[in-house]
Design an enzyme around this catalytic site. Structure first.
Site, short mmCIF file in Angstrom:
data_model
loop_
_atom_site.label_atom_id
_atom_site.label_comp_id
_atom_site.label_asym_id
_atom_site.label_seq_id
_atom_site.Cartn_x
_atom_site.Cartn_y
_atom_site.Cartn_z
N LYS A 59 2.19 3.91 7.32
CA LYS A 59 1.43 5.06 6.51
C LYS A 59 1.85 6.52 6.46
CE LYS A 59 -2.95 2.81 6.03
NZ LYS A 59 -2.40 1.64 4.91
N SER A 103 0.83 -1.16 0.09
CA SER A 103 0.10 0.07 0.18
C SER A 103 0.79 1.11 0.02
CB SER A 103 -0.83 0.03 1.31
OG SER A 103 -0.07 0.24 2.52
#
Lengths: 143, 428
Positions: free
Chosen positions: A100, A63
């Site tokens: 993230k 991701s």
């Protein structure tokens, strides 16, 4: 007569820091380069600024490809770095580690994945959330 | 009053907290860490304490209960705890010019001269720094003596109203009296079970009682140690920070085996490993040993099996720190006491009768060239093992596939020491 001069045990045991003079020295004639010898590069010095607060982690998943972080990479995580807007962070959400980009909008934290297939995570006040550390470097094996 | 100030910083449920740093899902869950060979409880999270499980309880006794209550159990991951501890100690050294590492999770800081600071605030800064950089919760106790700082730490731990920091030096006499009257005398540093039994017979039950007791009289009845404790309780510092730990006079290395061993070959292998480790410690303090004492024993707690315990000492004649010589001598002793037909549970070695290497007087029969070569070989071994990991270079006698090592069924990963055992981060 050629004399091989050993400065220290580094020739047998690589120790990184100390300069090495492992080449033949024709008796009586020094090399002009001798004065310019510097220590060899130590990656630790480059990657780690705060030794006590630095940890390493392995990435699983894709991701964060947009940020140059790929599956299998090793992250250099520094817990002493400030957790500011747009930094890449390790967050703990519901007990799991995740990597993230941290975005802070109007004082509210949001975790953004660098991959259009993954949605942003807006942290609700009741959710258990913690920034474990800031990712300083990503080590990616190319070949 | 001596004017000194000490702080004692220690980790809360240290082993458990280390595990939680790398497995945050364990936060708030009951977690227990077991001793060598998964023998007994050696660390408990608050949730486990609340369930009534005591420190030191044998694991096999509470296993069923733990499963029922979903208690997560770990084997001691010393590699991890040692690394987290050294990080913590290095961080703490930023807070004072003089520190003394007291145990794996406790450190004394000398805060003398910091009296202009708000010490309570300083304590909070320390706690916050350790929590932020390492994820480890700590408590800070502050007092004008080491004994008082330890007591303060205990108070901070037991009372959440202190928010982790208790500064006894900021309290007045009546407040201290009030606190001390509520604490048992057995909680004082240096007062063990035996002392506290005897003190209670004299009507001394609380910290307050001992603090008020006539120190000279108690010195006669107990020892100078008791007098020192009383002085320290009254704010008179008698125990200073230790600078450099003094050399050990004896080095021991022994472990129980994960499974029983019967053959001499296996025992020799285990012995060689322990001797290597002891010899490393010997060289670390720059000493040579002249006496090697070896022992072997069966499992005393298993009364159904034939019992055998024996020991043997050999004086080498020429002090040495050469692992190969020490192993050879240890094997000689082992062979003398070994008997077939027994299931051994433990063996070990003691090295003693030390001489400092620089104080060694060579004899007429010594071979200085061979000695020098021997020393260089040990130096190379230590350097390589130090930089590339313990056991990288070993004596062949230590064996290559040790199957008698500690049983550790529930070992977490060496998150900070092995590149193959890193924590996993999901990018999902």
């Amino acid at each position: 007569m050629n004399v091989t001069r050993l400065i220290d045990m580094s020739i047998v045991l690589p120790m990184g820091d100390k300069p090495l003079l492992a080449r033949p020295v024709p008796a009586g004639f020094p090399s002009p380069a001798d004065d310019y010898i510097e220590s060899t590069i130590n990656l630790n010095d480059y990657l780690v600024s705060h030794k006590e607060a630095t940890f390493y982690m392995r990435v699983e998943g894709d991701s964060m490809q947009g940020a140059g972080i790929f599956d299998g990479d090793i992250l250099v995580v520094d817990r002493s770095l400030p957790k500011i807007d747009q930094s890449i962070v390790i967050a703990v959400i519901d007990g799991e580690f995740t990597v993230k980009q941290l975005l802070i909008k109007d004082g509210k934290p949001c975790l953004h994945a660098a991959n259009e297939n993954y949605k942003d995570i807006h942290i609700k006040p009741e959710q258990s959330f913690e920034i474990w550390g800031v990712v300083k470097f990503c080590i990616h094996k190319c070949s | 009053m001596s004017g000194k100030i000490f702080a004692l910083v220690d980790g809360n449920n240290f082993y458990v907290s280390c595990e939680r740093v790398f497995q945050p899902r364990l936060e708030g869950k009951p977690v227990v860490v077991l001793s060598n060979n998964d023998g007994c409880v050696v660390a408990r999270s608050q949730e486990v304490k609340d369930l009534g499980i005591k420190m030191g309880q044998p694991w096999f006794k509470i296993k069923a209960f733990s499963t029922k209550k979903n208690i997560v159990c770990f084997s001691s991951n010393y590699t991890l705890y040692a690394d987290m501890s050294s990080r913590m100690m290095r961080l703490l050294s930023e807070f004072s010019p003089n520190c003394e590492i007291y145990s794996i999770d406790e450190c004394f800081l000398d805060l003398t001269g910091f009296s202009n600071y708000n010490l309570n605030e300083y304590g909070q800064i320390i706690r916050h720094r350790i929590k932020e950089l390492l994820g480890l919760p700590t408590c800070v106790g502050i007092g004008s003596t080491k004994t008082l700082s330890k007591l303060a730490n205990y108070i901070a731990k037991k009372n959440t109203s202190y928010h982790g920091v208790c500064d006894l030096s900021a309290l007045d006499e009546s407040e201290m009296r009030w606190l001390f009257q509520k604490i048992s005398v057995s909680e004082i540093w240096g007062v063990g079970r035996q002392y506290s039994e005897r003190l209670k017979k004299l009507g001394i039950h609380t910290v307050h009682d001992l603090r008020m007791a006539p120190s000279k009289r108690l010195r006669e009845q107990f020892s100078v140690v008791m007098e020192r404790i009383i002085s320290e309780l009254n704010g008179e510092s008698c125990i200073d920070l230790e600078d450099v730990p003094s050399d050990k006079k004896q080095i021991i290395c022994s472990r129980s085996f994960g499974r029983y061993i019967s053959s001499l070959e296996d025992l020799k292998e285990a012995m060689a490993t322990y001797v290597s480790r002891a010899a490393e410690k010997l060289r670390e303090q720059d000493c040579l040993a002249n006496l090697v004492h070896v022992f072997i024993e069966t499992n005393r707690f298993n009364v159904n099996m034939p019992q055998y315990q024996n020991a043997y000492s050999i004086s080498i004649g020429k002090p040495t720190s050469d692992t190969r010589i020490l192993i050879k001598v240890a094997w000689e002793a082992l062979t003398k006491i070994y008997r077939p037909g027994f299931s051994f549970k433990k063996c070990g070695v003691y090295l003693s009768d030390f001489t400092k290497s620089n104080a060694y007087q060579p004899s007429l029969f010594d071979d200085p060239v061979a000695d020098h070569k021997r020393q260089r070989l040990m130096e190379v071994m230590d350097t390589v093992n130090h930089s590339m990991g313990r056991g990288t270079l070993r004596i062949l006698g230590e064996g290559v596939g040790a199957n008698w090592g500690m049983a550790r069924e529930n070992l977490s990963a060496r998150y900070t020491s092995s590149i193959d055992e890193l924590g996993i981060v999901k990018a999902l």
